[in-house]
Design an enzyme around this catalytic site. Structure first.
Site, PDB file in Angstrom:
ATOM      1  N   GLU A  99     -75.118 -72.687  67.470  1.00 15.07           N
ATOM      2  CA  GLU A  99     -75.732 -71.639  67.540  1.00 15.07           C
ATOM      3  C   GLU A  99     -74.674 -70.658  67.219  1.00 15.07           C
ATOM      4  O   GLU A  99     -73.712 -70.261  67.929  1.00 15.07           O
ATOM      5  CB  GLU A  99     -76.411 -71.123  68.745  1.00 15.07           C
ATOM      6  CG  GLU A  99     -77.329 -71.938  69.477  1.00 15.07           C
ATOM      7  CD  GLU A  99     -78.744 -71.755  69.000  1.00 15.07           C
ATOM      8  OE1 GLU A  99     -79.088 -70.458  68.422  1.00 15.07           O
ATOM      9  OE2 GLU A  99     -79.604 -72.731  69.220  1.00 15.07           O
ATOM     10  N   CYS A 136     -75.662 -61.811  68.485  1.00 18.65           N
ATOM     11  CA  CYS A 136     -75.712 -62.515  67.067  1.00 18.65           C
ATOM     12  C   CYS A 136     -77.039 -62.200  66.061  1.00 18.65           C
ATOM     13  O   CYS A 136     -76.952 -62.397  65.022  1.00 18.65           O
ATOM     14  CB  CYS A 136     -75.989 -64.078  67.405  1.00 18.65           C
ATOM     15  SG  CYS A 136     -77.168 -64.363  68.820  1.00 18.65           S
TER      16      CYS A 136
HETATM   17  P1  NAD Z   1     -65.568 -68.179  69.389  1.00 20.65           P
HETATM   18  O1  NAD Z   1     -66.051 -69.213  68.608  1.00 20.65           O
HETATM   19  O2  NAD Z   1     -64.285 -67.526  69.350  1.00 20.65           O
HETATM   20  O3  NAD Z   1     -65.518 -68.717  71.138  1.00 20.65           O
HETATM   21  C1  NAD Z   1     -66.796 -69.469  71.615  1.00 20.65           C
HETATM   22  C2  NAD Z   1     -66.316 -70.590  72.539  1.00 20.65           C
HETATM   23  O4  NAD Z   1     -65.488 -71.655  71.832  1.00 20.65           O
HETATM   24  C3  NAD Z   1     -65.213 -70.028  73.533  1.00 20.65           C
HETATM   25  O5  NAD Z   1     -65.632 -70.406  75.078  1.00 20.65           O
HETATM   26  C4  NAD Z   1     -64.043 -70.548  72.971  1.00 20.65           C
HETATM   27  O6  NAD Z   1     -63.031 -70.489  74.105  1.00 20.65           O
HETATM   28  C5  NAD Z   1     -64.365 -71.881  72.564  1.00 20.65           C
HETATM   29  N1  NAD Z   1     -63.606 -72.306  71.822  1.00 20.65           N
HETATM   30  C6  NAD Z   1     -62.555 -71.828  70.795  1.00 20.65           C
HETATM   31  N2  NAD Z   1     -62.247 -72.535  70.047  1.00 20.65           N
HETATM   32  C7  NAD Z   1     -62.274 -73.827  70.200  1.00 20.65           C
HETATM   33  C8  NAD Z   1     -62.344 -75.361  69.869  1.00 20.65           C
HETATM   34  N3  NAD Z   1     -61.404 -75.369  68.705  1.00 20.65           N
HETATM   35  N4  NAD Z   1     -63.119 -76.201  70.466  1.00 20.65           N
HETATM   36  C9  NAD Z   1     -63.959 -76.092  71.423  1.00 20.65           C
HETATM   37  N5  NAD Z   1     -64.052 -74.670  71.803  1.00 20.65           N
HETATM   38  C10 NAD Z   1     -63.498 -73.867  71.207  1.00 20.65           C
HETATM   39  O7  NAD Z   1     -66.667 -67.014  69.554  1.00 20.65           O
HETATM   40  P2  NAD Z   1     -66.666 -65.920  70.231  1.00 20.65           P
HETATM   41  O8  NAD Z   1     -65.832 -64.663  69.755  1.00 20.65           O
HETATM   42  O9  NAD Z   1     -66.387 -66.115  71.840  1.00 20.65           O
HETATM   43  O10 NAD Z   1     -68.407 -65.404  70.480  1.00 20.65           O
HETATM   44  C11 NAD Z   1     -68.692 -64.685  69.517  1.00 20.65           C
HETATM   45  C12 NAD Z   1     -69.723 -65.409  68.199  1.00 20.65           C
HETATM   46  O11 NAD Z   1     -70.882 -66.164  68.848  1.00 20.65           O
HETATM   47  C13 NAD Z   1     -70.373 -64.416  67.182  1.00 20.65           C
HETATM   48  O12 NAD Z   1     -69.939 -64.956  65.961  1.00 20.65           O
HETATM   49  C14 NAD Z   1     -71.744 -64.601  67.584  1.00 20.65           C
HETATM   50  O13 NAD Z   1     -72.730 -64.224  66.463  1.00 20.65           O
HETATM   51  C15 NAD Z   1     -71.947 -65.878  68.206  1.00 20.65           C
HETATM   52  N6  NAD Z   1     -73.113 -65.944  68.999  1.00 20.65           N
HETATM   53  C16 NAD Z   1     -74.194 -66.642  68.348  1.00 20.65           C
HETATM   54  C17 NAD Z   1     -75.267 -66.791  69.064  1.00 20.65           C
HETATM   55  C18 NAD Z   1     -76.417 -67.541  68.448  1.00 20.65           C
HETATM   56  O14 NAD Z   1     -77.497 -67.838  69.309  1.00 20.65           O
HETATM   57  N7  NAD Z   1     -76.598 -67.771  67.402  1.00 20.65           N
HETATM   58  C19 NAD Z   1     -75.224 -66.270  70.323  1.00 20.65           C
HETATM   59  C20 NAD Z   1     -74.158 -65.537  71.047  1.00 20.65           C
HETATM   60  C21 NAD Z   1     -73.151 -65.468  70.001  1.00 20.65           C
END
Ligand code: NAD
Length: 538
Positions: free
Chosen positions: A247, A281
């Site tokens: 997502e 999002c």
């Molecule tokens: P992010 O991708 O930076 O981090 C998300 C999670 O992934 C965190 O817990 C982080 O620690 C972890 N992570 C980071 N690198 C990783 C790796 N290499 N392997 C595994 N895990 C890893 O995102 P963010 O800045 O925390 O969140 C914002 C983003 O989330 C926005 O793009 C937003 O649109 C999206 N989002 C999407 C939805 C949806 O339903 N489509 C819902 C909420 C947020």
């Protein structure tokens, strides 16, 4: 070491034992424990043992326990809301509304969905081709589900996968964002209190701990976050050959038609572009407005947005909560600032806002007119309180421009003609198309939350999400006392049988059926002759 620096040190051997999240309003540091990378697989093994006990109990009993968990979350909502407010800078009442107070209705709806998704299916087989046989397909829990979440809704982002995963009979190892660790731990602690040890475990940290979770032996992964991280997680999951639900980001568009109720539409667009400071999002980031009504509509929208309060605007009394809280991180503030700055440099008009608020990582609610495709603010996810208005002349032109985006989560059309709205909604290249609203279905498990293109292929919450949590297992029961008609030998009766089956499948009449029934006896005899050959057979 700061949590947001942890990405760059992921390959180092020594793992810090604590990390610091930052309150984005006060910029105060909050220290929290971090899970050692090496401990993650051990925690997954503990969760696996707990899943064995949990998968044995009925869906009814699991549902009863989850309702109890929902009660505890609701009872403890003040603690949860305070943690969310501390970690995100959001108003307490917004935190309570968007993350905590509706958890009971979410769980009840999730249970209804689970009953449908987890239902056994009976398979009907033709008694002529497959005599004596019946089959059922049951839904088997995968085992341990890894859930990796972002910071923007640090509790409710977990609901859409935590509850279906548990209802399906799995254990869960969850990883909150390194920016919102304590409220994630609070949720896992409540789950342990109600459901028992090890069924819901929490690991803390950034990228390296997230990777360790995907690689540590989980049976399936649900990832919510950015496109770049989503690609990395999908690649790791592919290597492990485990299912992965993604997502990811969005760049939602709304289209305002000339016949829309301009007052309600202005309020609705302001709501779903500015909610959670635009860190959603499915925020409306691109606003397509029919040229004919653009001036009068934009004036209304500007009035609404200019009235939204934020810290630093001089209008808030000390006891009042702001409509718009800060952005979560310094990096996020820099992204928003860059998008707005570049749009203005390329000719966009700032109707209100346009600058950091001056308090914490705050940014003023911002309305930009005269935007065009090609600007960062119309192409990339901004994830801040910013609306880019794009004026259009025809509906076809608007739809074509909306669908050009590489994202597609929600899309909405605002009109007083529901039939026209519905027809346009069907042409939007998104997972959720709405007429006269936007975004709100994210908290409803009755509907799939899903996107297209770079928004990812995940499906959350609903009955359509269960592939990530269960695998189908077919149980076949054969009560046939005789050998099956298609078993060896491949003799003349075999060829006639095969031909008769084909004629039956082509809709052959009663004559074909009688021929088939007659051949069944011959086939049984032929097969048995392999064991007890007569002189003739030899
Ligand atoms: P992010 O991708 O930076 O981090 C998300 C999670 O992934 C965190 O817990 C982080 O620690 C972890 N992570 C980071 N690198 C990783 C790796 N290499 N392997 C595994 N895990 C890893 O995102 P963010 O800045 O925390 O969140 C914002 C983003 O989330 C926005 O793009 C937003 O649109 C999206 N989002 C999407 C939805 C949806 O339903 N489509 C819902 C909420 C947020």
């Amino acid at each position: 070491m700061r949590a947001d620096q942890e990405n760059s040190t992921a390959s180092q051997e020594s793992i810090p034992k604590s990390m610091k999240a930052i309150n984005p309003m006060t910029l105060a540091e909050v220290e929290t424990l971090m899970t050692e990378e090496a401990a993650v697989s051990e925690l997954i093994s503990r969760a696996r043992q707990a899943s064995e006990r949990w998968s044995e109990i009925s869906l009814k009993e699991r549902s009863r326990q989850l309702i109890r968990l929902g009660e505890r979350i609701t009872q403890e909502r003040d603690v949860g809301a305070r943690l969310i407010a501390e970690e995100t800078g959001r108003a307490l009442s917004l935190a309570a509304l968007s993350e905590l107070n509706t958890v009971q209705s979410f769980i009840k709806a999730a249970i209804s969905e689970a009953r449908i998704a987890l239902k056994e299916t009976k398979v009907k087989l033709s008694p002529l081709d497959f005599p004596g046989k019946s089959a059922i397909v049951e839904q088997v829990p995968r085992g341990v589900i890894g859930i990796i979440a972002p910071w923007n809704y640090p509790v409710s982002n977990f609901y859409k996968s935590l509850f279906p995963a548990l209802l399906s009979g799995n254990a869960v190892v969850m990883k909150p964002s390194e920016h919102t660790p304590r409220v994630g731990a609070w949720l896992a602690d409540l789950a342990t209190e109600v459901l028992g040890e090890d069924l819901v475990l929490c690991v803390q940290g950034g990228a390296s701990v997230g990777r360790a979770l995907v690689e540590g032996g989980v049976d399936s992964v649900v990832f919510t976050g950015s496109v770049a991280t989503g690609r990395a997680v999908a690649a790791l999951a592919a290597h492990q050959l485990i299912p992965c639900s993604l997502e990811l980001g969005g760049k939602d568009a709304a289209l305002v038609l000339a016949d829309a109720d301009l007052d309600r539409t202005a309020l609705g667009i302001a709501q779903w572009s500015m909610f959670n400071s635009g860190q959603d999002c499915s925020s409306i980031e691109r606003l397509y407005v029919m040229d004919r009504i653009a001036d009068s509509f934009i004036e209304r929208l500007n009035t609404v947005i200019s009235h939204l309060t934020y810290h630093g605007d001089g209008r808030l009394k000390p006891e009042e909560e702001a409509d718009i809280g800060p952005l979560q991180t310094a990096e996020q503030l820099a992204v928003v600032n860059k998008h707005v700055g570049q749009a203005v440099a390329e000719g966009a008009l700032v109707l209100c806002g346009g600058k950091p608020s001056g308090v914490g990582y705050g940014f003023q609610p911002t309305l930009l007119d005269r935007c065009v495709e090609g600007m960062l603010v119309t192409e990339e996810e901004t994830f801040g309180p910013v609306i880019a208005v794009i004026r259009v002349h025809t509906v076809d032109e608007a739809i074509e421009r909306i669908n050009r985006s590489r994202y597609g989560l929600n899309g909405s059309v605002w009109t007083s003609n529901i039939a026209v709205g519905r027809a346009i909604a069907k042409r939007l290249d998104v997972g959720i198309a709405l007429v006269n609203n936007h975004s709100f279905t994210g908290s409803l498990p009755q509907m799939p939350w899903t996107g297209v293109k770079e928004t990812g292929y995940g499906v959350a919450s609903s009955r359509w999400a269960y592939h990530t949590f269960v695998r189908p297992r077919t149980i076949v029961l054969d009560k046939n006392k005789d050998p099956d008609p298609f078993w060896f030998p491949v003799d003349e009766s075999y060829q006639r049988f095969v031909e008769a089956v084909a004629l039956k499948n082509l809709g052959g009449g009663i004559g074909v059926l009688f021929r088939l029934i007659g051949l069944l006896g011959k086939r049984i005899k032929a097969t048995k002759s392999l064991l007890h050959p007569t002189e003739d057979d030899r």
